[in-house]
Design a protein around this motif. Sequence first.
Motif, PDB file in Angstrom:
ATOM      1  N   GLY A 578      27.835 -38.876   8.998  1.00 45.50           N
ATOM      2  CA  GLY A 578      26.925 -38.213   9.926  1.00 45.50           C
ATOM      3  C   GLY A 578      27.559 -36.991  10.562  1.00 45.50           C
ATOM      4  N   ARG A 581      27.242 -34.199   8.173  1.00 48.97           N
ATOM      5  CA  ARG A 581      25.875 -33.650   8.228  1.00 48.97           C
ATOM      6  C   ARG A 581      25.734 -32.713   9.412  1.00 48.97           C
ATOM      7  N   GLY A 582      26.320 -33.094  10.534  1.00 46.57           N
ATOM      8  CA  GLY A 582      26.247 -32.223  11.701  1.00 46.57           C
ATOM      9  C   GLY A 582      26.939 -30.899  11.459  1.00 46.57           C
ATOM     10  N   LEU A 585      24.555 -28.809   9.334  1.00 43.81           N
ATOM     11  CA  LEU A 585      23.398 -28.297  10.061  1.00 43.81           C
ATOM     12  C   LEU A 585      23.789 -27.249  11.090  1.00 43.81           C
ATOM     13  N   ILE A 649      17.859 -41.870   9.066  1.00 41.87           N
ATOM     14  CA  ILE A 649      18.337 -40.942  10.100  1.00 41.87           C
ATOM     15  C   ILE A 649      18.826 -39.654   9.463  1.00 41.87           C
ATOM     16  N   HIS A 650      19.530 -39.777   8.329  1.00 40.83           N
ATOM     17  CA  HIS A 650      20.060 -38.587   7.655  1.00 40.83           C
ATOM     18  C   HIS A 650      18.941 -37.622   7.276  1.00 40.83           C
ATOM     19  N   ASP A 653      17.060 -35.989  10.191  1.00 41.20           N
ATOM     20  CA  ASP A 653      17.842 -34.885  10.753  1.00 41.20           C
ATOM     21  C   ASP A 653      17.821 -33.686   9.824  1.00 41.20           C
ATOM     22  N   GLY A 656      14.663 -31.828  10.161  1.00 41.97           N
ATOM     23  CA  GLY A 656      14.440 -31.239  11.472  1.00 41.97           C
ATOM     24  C   GLY A 656      13.623 -32.071  12.420  1.00 41.97           C
ATOM     25  N   TYR A 657      13.371 -33.346  12.142  1.00 41.40           N
ATOM     26  CA  TYR A 657      12.608 -34.200  13.056  1.00 41.40           C
ATOM     27  C   TYR A 657      13.496 -34.692  14.202  1.00 41.40           C
ATOM     28  N   ASP A 658      12.888 -34.785  15.350  1.00 43.17           N
ATOM     29  CA  ASP A 658      13.595 -35.328  16.501  1.00 43.17           C
ATOM     30  C   ASP A 658      13.372 -36.838  16.583  1.00 43.17           C
ATOM     31  N   SER A 660      15.060 -39.404  15.672  1.00 46.90           N
ATOM     32  CA  SER A 660      15.242 -40.195  14.449  1.00 46.90           C
ATOM     33  C   SER A 660      15.724 -41.606  14.772  1.00 46.90           C
ATOM     34  N   TYR A 661      16.505 -41.745  15.828  1.00 54.29           N
ATOM     35  CA  TYR A 661      17.007 -43.070  16.189  1.00 54.29           C
ATOM     36  C   TYR A 661      15.910 -43.935  16.823  1.00 54.29           C
TER      37      TYR A 661
END
Length: 744
Positions: A578, A581-582, A585, A649-650, A653, A656-658, A660-661
Amino acid sequence: MSSDKEIIKGLLARIDDLSKKQENISKELTYMREQLSRMTSGDVAEVKSEPEKPAVVQPEQIVTQEAKPLSAKPPAPTYRKPIIKSDFEKWIGENLISKVGIVITVIGVGFGAKYAIDNDLLSPIVRIISGYILGAALGFIALRLKKKYPAYSAVLLGGAIAIFYFITFAAYSYYSFIPRAASFVLMIGYTAGAVFAAAKYKEQSIALFGMVGAYAVPFLLSDDSGNAAGLFTYVLIINLGILIISLSQYWKWLYYGSFVFTWGIYLAWFFNTFDEPEFTTGLYFALGFFLIFYLTFLGYKLVRSDKFYLPDVFLILVNAFVFFAVGYALFDSRESPYGTGIFTLANAAAHFVVTLLIRSRSEYDIAVYRLVVGLAAVFTVLTVPIQLDGGWVTLTWIGMGAVLIHVARTRNQWFYELIAYPVIVLSFFSLMIDWWETGGSEVSPFLNVHFLISIIYTGTILYVLWLIWKTPIELSRIKGGNDLMKIVIPAIAFIAGFALFYVEISRLFDIPGITYEFQPQVYSARSVTFVLSVSTYLAGCLLINDRFLFHETFGKILQGGVLLSLFIFLTTTLEILGTFRGWFLDDQSLYYADWVYIYQRYLVFIIILPTVYLLYRSFRSKYNMISSKQLQTLILNTIGVWILSSEVIHWMDMLGYDNSYKLGLSITWGIYAVVVVIYGIKTRQKYIRLAGIGLFGITLVKLFLYDIADIPVLSKTIIFIVLGLLLLAISYSYFRFRDKISKD
């Protein structure tokens, strides 16, 4: 001739003693026959057909069957050997007091001489003559008492010899009445006389007096010339004489005393006056002393068949290692590249030759043989790190261990295996040191000598493990030896097999000149690689065990290791992915190309999914640490839900969706719960249905305690509608298949 007379006298006394015992036994047999005849007289009268043969038990049977005489007044068993009890008072009165008395007397003579000198009571010549007269008087009294009181006479004679030593020393040192050479000859004469008297008296105490005087002579008569060769030559000659007497008379205290005095004198010289020009003197005499004591030890054990005691072990080990330490220091002082290694190997070869000589005898003490074999093995092992470096030490040690195991298993000699195990453990520590020292070095992964060494080591330890499993042998002399080695050797093989590849893989991340800003990426990638390597290696070993080894304990340990590695993967590795991924992005890629962060995620999944599958297969095997099928299903579904949640979650994200958790996880868990419940209904497995309902319950708790806070109304609407519909689907399934459910 006198010795033969003493032997004849002893034999005659023994014959007389046995005759008396035989006479006593004969009297008791006669008495027992009479007693038996009187007791059986009534039975004899009833036997009319054979009156001449009364029913009397045979005397031989009487002797063995009757535990004690039948009469109320049995004769005293004078034929039995009396029990000899130690008399402490007698030992003090006849032994200790006499020795203490003579020592005090000699000290008193010394004090008297000092008083006479300080007060000028007697002229120097009178003092010396008086001392000799006193010594002679003691000697005369000792000879007169020899016949009746030999032990007491021996103590007096020892005191006389001691007085002669010190009076001669005083005559030479204080008054110069006797030249140095004459004093030396006199003292040697006293030593020889003491040895001769000890042999005649057969008293070790006299020899001990002579020994102390002999070792004191060179120091009492020293001219401070520093002639080490002369001193050691004298000590060597004295040692030969004393140890020959010790061996012939079986006086071990002479041996012990000579050992202490000799090495004490040598080490005092070595530490105080040694310098490089005296290398030859130091080495040759150390070798001479070592050989004398070594051969004397072997003489006691092999020639005289002396029993093997712990002090013997201590003495022979001290002798061997003192000589080795001295020789090593001598060679090391010359800074020779091969001197210390050759010297150590020569020590091993010398002990090996002794083992061959011991084995050549028809009868030998196995304990002595094993001690010498152990010394040969120790010095052989020491030769390796002294002469070689790095990986060669590791390979040599593991090779030695493998050879010893092979000999032990093929010839059923557990002692060689006992030697092999410490060597194998040492080789493993050496291998770990090699890994540590080569870590971070600029070498090509897999294309280096360290990888080749690791391959050879791993192959050798696997061969050792195969030998142990193929040809079982009991380490009967070592409590718990088998159980311990069944853990240690497989553990070494297991760790070596893992490190064989992981060490080389980790070299991919040893990037020279890396700056601080790149370190987080490299550290994270190394962490992911380690977890994947561990889990894959454990799963591979689990497969090998299930297919070929069939080892129950090993299989359970591996299964536990796979579970632990998967737990670490779920809790840490997915988090690191994760983070990758950050970085992608946020466009903060500093070292790798951007999409590498995304591609490596699925490379990780490709590697980890076979591990999950092998865990599933292991649950179906008979070597299983988790016997509950319900718990197995729960573990596998937890892994599946965790990975699926991470993937949801991946991609949320990435798109671009908020939330996710919140939104993504709740819907995912709800759908998964419905699928699980339906599967449980169709397969008619109640615990699966309950697990699905439980997961849905967790989702609802999460919905009300976490999801509804701080999310838009539209997101709340979607979550509640989707979860409500899923609950209705579950309820419909229960109504639809209630007949099946009711039969479970």
